[in-house]
Design a protein around this motif. Structure first.
Motif: not given
Length: 105
Positions: A10-11, A17-20, A71-75, A77-83
């Motif tokens: 899952y990690l 999913f967040y392209c990291c 993962v698809e259900k996550h907001d 914005w978390g990934g956008v803010i991280y990026s």
């Protein structure tokens, strides 16, 4: 009902999913890439502190991580803010480096 996957998988799924990269996440956690890799392979179980920090990075709750919410259900914005944080960090680093090179006479 969808079968739950192991926490390490899952990690990995969250990170991808967040392209990291593992290095991106490890640097945010202030740990080595190898240690983070061990979290994703299941060799080491992340502490609750690490899970909390991962939740902050991804903009989700620790509960979402432990329950392995899809993962698809996550907001997103978390990934956008991280990026955005990573981008600002890279720009700042490049600016400091170029500033040092210009005035290095």
């Amino acid at each position: 009902m969808k079968k739950k996957q192991a926490l390490p998988e899952y990690l990995r799924q969250l990170r991808k999913f967040y392209c990291c990269t593992q290095k991106d996440i490890a640097s945010q956690l202030n740990i080595s890439r190898q240690t983070y890799s061990h979290y994703e392979t299941g060799r080491i179980m992340p502490s609750i502190n690490i899970l909390y920090r991962l939740a902050q990075i991804y903009g989700i709750s620790v509960d979402d991580i432990l329950k392995q919410t899809e993962v698809e259900k996550h907001d997103l914005w978390g990934g956008v803010i991280y990026s955005f944080r990573i981008l600002i960090k890279q720009i700042t680093f490049c600016y400091k480096k170029s500033f040092w090179l210009v005035f290095r006479v």
